[in-house]
Design a protein around this motif. Structure first.
Motif, mmCIF file in Angstrom:
data_model
loop_
_atom_site.group_PDB
_atom_site.id
_atom_site.type_symbol
_atom_site.label_atom_id
_atom_site.label_comp_id
_atom_site.label_asym_id
_atom_site.label_seq_id
_atom_site.Cartn_x
_atom_site.Cartn_y
_atom_site.Cartn_z
ATOM 1 N N ARG A 208 -0.956 5.552 -4.917
ATOM 2 C CA ARG A 208 -0.438 4.570 -5.430
ATOM 3 C C ARG A 208 1.108 4.228 -5.258
ATOM 4 N NH1 ARG A 208 2.751 5.551 -10.188
ATOM 5 N NH2 ARG A 208 2.342 7.353 -11.005
ATOM 6 N N HIS A 209 1.895 5.345 -4.911
ATOM 7 C CA HIS A 209 3.147 5.381 -4.692
ATOM 8 C C HIS A 209 3.437 4.639 -3.237
ATOM 9 C CE1 HIS A 209 4.272 8.283 -7.838
ATOM 10 N NE2 HIS A 209 3.398 8.840 -7.572
ATOM 11 N N LEU A 210 2.525 4.919 -2.234
ATOM 12 C CA LEU A 210 2.551 4.405 -0.916
ATOM 13 C C LEU A 210 2.425 2.931 -1.239
ATOM 14 C CD1 LEU A 210 1.355 7.106 1.306
ATOM 15 C CD2 LEU A 210 3.706 6.561 1.003
ATOM 16 N N GLY A 211 1.371 2.666 -2.119
ATOM 17 C CA GLY A 211 0.775 1.274 -2.335
ATOM 18 C C GLY A 211 2.101 0.262 -2.587
ATOM 19 N N GLU A 212 2.726 0.834 -3.631
ATOM 20 C CA GLU A 212 4.009 0.382 -4.353
ATOM 21 C C GLU A 212 5.122 0.125 -3.252
ATOM 22 O OE1 GLU A 212 5.011 2.813 -7.908
ATOM 23 O OE2 GLU A 212 2.984 1.999 -8.745
ATOM 24 N N LEU A 213 5.352 1.127 -2.486
ATOM 25 C CA LEU A 213 6.227 1.163 -1.624
ATOM 26 C C LEU A 213 6.005 -0.132 -0.610
ATOM 27 C CD1 LEU A 213 8.836 1.963 -0.123
ATOM 28 C CD2 LEU A 213 7.308 3.837 1.066
ATOM 29 N N ASP A 214 4.699 -0.123 -0.164
ATOM 30 C CA ASP A 214 4.258 -1.206 0.793
ATOM 31 C C ASP A 214 4.552 -2.556 0.274
ATOM 32 O OD1 ASP A 214 3.084 -2.459 3.131
ATOM 33 O OD2 ASP A 214 1.261 -2.573 2.061
ATOM 34 N N GLU A 215 4.470 -2.745 -0.886
ATOM 35 C CA GLU A 215 4.773 -3.962 -1.867
ATOM 36 C C GLU A 215 6.115 -4.180 -1.737
ATOM 37 O OE1 GLU A 215 2.493 -3.867 -5.465
ATOM 38 O OE2 GLU A 215 0.680 -3.711 -4.659
ATOM 39 N N ARG A 216 6.927 -3.377 -1.981
ATOM 40 C CA ARG A 216 8.350 -3.487 -2.026
ATOM 41 C C ARG A 216 9.005 -3.721 -0.784
ATOM 42 N NH1 ARG A 216 11.583 0.387 -6.313
ATOM 43 N NH2 ARG A 216 9.725 0.479 -8.180
#
Length: 82
Positions: free
Chosen positions: A56-64
């Motif tokens: 989920r951390h990478l998903g959030e980073l992708d969104e940012r």
């Protein structure tokens, strides 16, 4: 440097740390107007995207990263029309 460190942590499968470094890079990029910085974030995003389902951390980073690049593109388009 933050994007390079984030990439190193991706390779080592330390996704949480990679995402933390990536978030720092996004914050830094938001404060400066550097094409090179944005290019490095795009490169990091290409490496993160295939792994985003793994963390989920990478998903959030992708969104940012997407948000920052979108805002930057909109600002650049606005500047070119004025």
């Amino acid at each position: 440097m933050q994007t390079d460190l984030a990439t190193a942590h991706l390779v080592g499968r330390d996704y949480e740390h990679a995402a933390a470094l990536g978030r720092d890079a996004v914050r830094t990029a938001a404060q400066v107007s550097s094409t090179r910085t944005l290019d490095r974030l795009r490169t990091l995003q290409r490496q993160v995207r295939p792994l985003r389902a793994s963390s989920r951390h990478l998903g959030e980073l992708d969104e940012r990263i997407t948000d920052l690049l979108t805002r930057n593109r909109a600002r650049r388009d606005e500047d070119s029309t004025t």
